[in-house]
Motif scaffolding. Structure first.
Motif, short mmCIF file in Angstrom:
data_model
loop_
_atom_site.label_atom_id
_atom_site.label_comp_id
_atom_site.label_asym_id
_atom_site.label_seq_id
_atom_site.Cartn_x
_atom_site.Cartn_y
_atom_site.Cartn_z
N LEU A 77 -0.93 6.04 7.10
CA LEU A 77 -2.26 5.95 6.50
C LEU A 77 -2.14 5.76 5.00
N ARG A 78 -3.15 5.16 4.41
CA ARG A 78 -3.16 5.01 2.95
C ARG A 78 -3.06 6.39 2.30
N GLU A 79 -2.31 6.44 1.22
CA GLU A 79 -2.09 7.70 0.51
C GLU A 79 -3.40 8.44 0.24
N GLY A 80 -3.42 9.70 0.57
CA GLY A 80 -4.59 10.53 0.34
C GLY A 80 -5.55 10.61 1.51
N ARG A 81 -5.26 9.90 2.62
CA ARG A 81 -6.19 9.86 3.75
C ARG A 81 -5.75 10.70 4.93
N ALA A 82 -4.60 11.33 4.87
CA ALA A 82 -4.16 12.15 6.00
C ALA A 82 -5.11 13.32 6.24
N GLY A 83 -5.64 13.90 5.17
CA GLY A 83 -6.57 15.01 5.33
C GLY A 83 -7.80 14.62 6.12
N ALA A 84 -8.34 13.44 5.83
CA ALA A 84 -9.51 12.97 6.57
C ALA A 84 -9.16 12.73 8.03
N ALA A 85 -7.96 12.23 8.29
CA ALA A 85 -7.54 12.01 9.68
C ALA A 85 -7.41 13.33 10.42
N VAL A 86 -6.89 14.34 9.75
CA VAL A 86 -6.77 15.66 10.38
C VAL A 86 -8.14 16.21 10.73
N SER A 87 -9.09 16.06 9.83
CA SER A 87 -10.47 16.52 10.10
C SER A 87 -11.06 15.78 11.28
N ARG A 88 -10.85 14.47 11.34
CA ARG A 88 -11.35 13.68 12.46
C ARG A 88 -10.69 14.13 13.75
N ALA A 89 -9.37 14.37 13.70
CA ALA A 89 -8.62 14.74 14.89
C ALA A 89 -9.09 16.08 15.46
N ALA A 90 -9.57 16.97 14.60
CA ALA A 90 -10.03 18.28 15.07
C ALA A 90 -11.15 18.13 16.10
N ASN A 91 -11.94 17.07 15.99
CA ASN A 91 -13.02 16.83 16.95
C ASN A 91 -12.49 16.51 18.35
N PHE A 92 -11.19 16.19 18.42
CA PHE A 92 -10.56 15.85 19.70
C PHE A 92 -9.48 16.86 20.07
N GLY A 93 -9.49 18.01 19.40
CA GLY A 93 -8.49 19.04 19.67
C GLY A 93 -7.16 18.80 19.00
N GLY A 94 -7.13 17.89 18.02
CA GLY A 94 -5.89 17.54 17.37
C GLY A 94 -5.52 18.46 16.23
N GLU A 95 -4.22 18.62 16.01
CA GLU A 95 -3.69 19.47 14.94
C GLU A 95 -2.52 18.76 14.27
N LEU A 96 -2.43 18.92 12.95
CA LEU A 96 -1.33 18.34 12.20
C LEU A 96 -0.03 19.09 12.49
N VAL A 140 0.86 -1.18 0.00
CA VAL A 140 0.00 0.00 0.00
C VAL A 140 0.90 1.23 0.00
N PRO A 141 0.56 2.28 -0.75
CA PRO A 141 1.32 3.52 -0.64
C PRO A 141 0.94 4.23 0.67
N TRP A 142 1.86 4.26 1.61
CA TRP A 142 1.60 4.80 2.94
C TRP A 142 2.14 6.22 3.06
N GLU A 143 1.30 7.11 3.57
CA GLU A 143 1.79 8.44 3.93
C GLU A 143 1.80 8.55 5.45
N GLU A 144 2.63 9.45 5.96
CA GLU A 144 2.82 9.59 7.40
C GLU A 144 2.23 10.91 7.88
N ALA A 145 1.75 10.88 9.12
CA ALA A 145 1.23 12.11 9.73
C ALA A 145 1.45 12.07 11.23
N ALA A 146 1.88 13.19 11.78
CA ALA A 146 1.98 13.37 13.23
C ALA A 146 0.98 14.44 13.63
N LEU A 147 0.17 14.15 14.64
CA LEU A 147 -0.86 15.08 15.10
C LEU A 147 -0.70 15.29 16.60
N SER A 148 -0.79 16.54 17.03
CA SER A 148 -0.67 16.84 18.46
C SER A 148 -2.06 17.03 19.06
N PHE A 149 -2.17 16.70 20.36
CA PHE A 149 -3.43 16.77 21.08
C PHE A 149 -3.20 17.40 22.44
#
Length: 466
Positions: free
Chosen positions: A281-300, A217-226
């Protein structure tokens, strides 16, 4: 009369027979220094010689020689284990597999790679990905860890959130050499594999392994702070349980752990005072994870595209699993760790962690400290026995054996099982397969020469045939 070294030189040549002080010290160790208890118990334990065969034929000659003289043999991969698995408790010969390191075949249609035990996981991953395959799971030491050492001493790692742990189809087959005067070979599969997974090399010598892979799978990486670990955990659990989101890693870190990750700090990926989620995460899905994280105070705070996966100066998995402990110890050698299996119920897990913070006196009390590092994974995925686990490789600032024992007892009182990384006894680890390992040892290690001392006396007595 010839010496042991003379005999090994005759069998294996100068590159395969080592007895100089530096080699004896290097090859008689692994990363047991993570534990102050094991440092005290294992420092100074040395082999009498190191053997590095380059072929199965050489290894057979070595085994026959050892059996004729009752010389203990301790198998060693790359020495990246943490529990003294490859430390020779009773001297003898450490058998390094670093010259038995070939990738023998890769079946592009079936996604099965056949390797010698010293083949490095990073080498396998890099060769397989361009052909459309990747490892099911691997440790944070993936670049240097040997596949035989991982199977013999590991558990799971990056990819476990998706594909499970070593017992969940990682192996298709293994060819084992028995430690007898015949040094016969046996190719095993199915339930017989249980005798060799997480067995510390006590049950037979793995000379060839067939490893099942999964489509790459083409994997992209993301670090999010909470703002807190609780919010990071609630986000991570929701992401982990979402079947529509493909992920290879969900790793969560309470402050101050993120401050230990020097390269990530330098890259701007760490926010002061905040918890951190490290994701693949699968390529192209980091944006969706960032949106989800915002509900928990998370930021990229950091991201890397799939095109840079495993290609830069670091990857986010370098800060996960047991590498987290390494970064902490580099920051302050007083840190050590436990391996705690928290409740899979988020509310209960949060309660367990809060009780342990109280027990350890709080992070800033000046006394004992605790900081939680959590890995979310699955065992037996896609089966009726599937279980999502929250593995806490919790950092503790406890300097001695009594303090560590008390910390383990408190976790067990709270219903938290612990795979104790401060003992070298295999049977003290609840993750081992138990009777299948002892049965395999009785069959393929009947003289008890393989890695003696790594089973407690009680467990060793339960191994039929010895």
């Amino acid at each position: 009369m010839t010496t042991l070294q003379d005999d090994l030189l005759g069998m294996l040549g100068a590159r395969g027979a080592l007895s100089d002080p530096r080699s004896l010290s290097t090859f008689s160790k692994d990363a047991f220094y993570y534990s102050p208890v094991l440092r005290e118990l294992l420092d100074g334990k040395l082999a009498d010689a190191v053997a590095a065969p380059q072929s199965v034929t050489e290894l057979q000659e070595l085994v026959r020689y050892a059996c004729a003289r009752s010389i203990p043999l301790t198998m060693r991969g790359s020495g990246t284990g943490n529990y003294g698995q490859c430390v020779p408790l009773r001297g003898g010969i450490v058998v390094s597999t670093h010259r038995l390191n070939r990738i023998l075949a890769l079946d592009e249609a079936a996604g099965v790679v056949r390797v010698e035990p010293g083949a490095r996981l990073g080498q396998i991953e890099r060769q397989a990905r361009p052909l459309g395959w990747e490892l099911r799971c691997y440790p944070s030491t993936w670049a240097t860890a040997a596949v035989g050492g991982f199977v013999g001493g590991g558990f799971g790692g990056v990819g476990s959130i998706r594909n499970g742990v070593l017992w969940d189809g990682f192996l298709k087959s293994v060819t084992v050499m028995e430690v007898t005067p015949e040094a016969a070979l046996h190719t095993l599969s199915g339930t017989e594999l249980l005798g060799f997974i997480h067995a510390y090399g006590t049950s037979g010598i793995m000379v060839e392994l067939e490893v099942n892979m999964v489509p790459a799978v083409p994997w992209e990486e993301a670090a999010l702070s909470f703002p807190s670990l609780e919010q990071a955990l609630r986000f991570g659990a929701e992401l982990a349980l979402d079947p529509l989101e493909d992920k290879r890693m969900v790793s969560l870190h309470e402050w101050p752990i993120p401050s230990f990750f020097g390269p990530l700090v330098a890259a701007g990926g760490v926010a002061e005072g905040r918890a951190l989620a490290l994701l693949e995460l699968r390529e192209g899905r980091a944006g969706a994870a960032v949106s989800r994280a915002a509900n928990f105070g998370g930021e990229l705070t950091y991201s890397a595209p799939a095109s840079a996966y495993h290609a830069g100066k670091f990857c986010l998995s370098d800060f996960t699993w047991n590498h987290t402990t390494l970064w902490a110890m580099r920051s302050d050698p007083g840190w050590t760790y436990l391996q705690s299996n928290l409740s899979s119920d988020i509310g209960e897990a949060l309660g367990q962690m809060e009780a342990l913070r109280t027990f350890h006196g709080g992070q800033e009390s000046g006394g004992s400290k605790v900081a939680f590092h959590l890995e979310i994974g699955r065992q037996a995925p896609d089966t009726p026995q599937e279980r999502v686990f929250i593995s806490a490789l919790d950092l503790i600032y406890v300097p001695d054996a009594p303090g560590i024992a008390a910390a383990i007892a408190e976790r067990e009182r709270l219903g938290v099982s612990v795979a104790n990384p401060h003992t070298y006894y295999l049977d003290a680890d609840p993750r081992w397969s138990g009777q299948p390992v002892m049965d395999a040892s009785a069959r393929y290690n009947p003289l008890g020469l393989l890695n003696p001392g790594k089973l407690s006396a009680e467990a060793d007595a339960g191994s039929t045939g010895r």
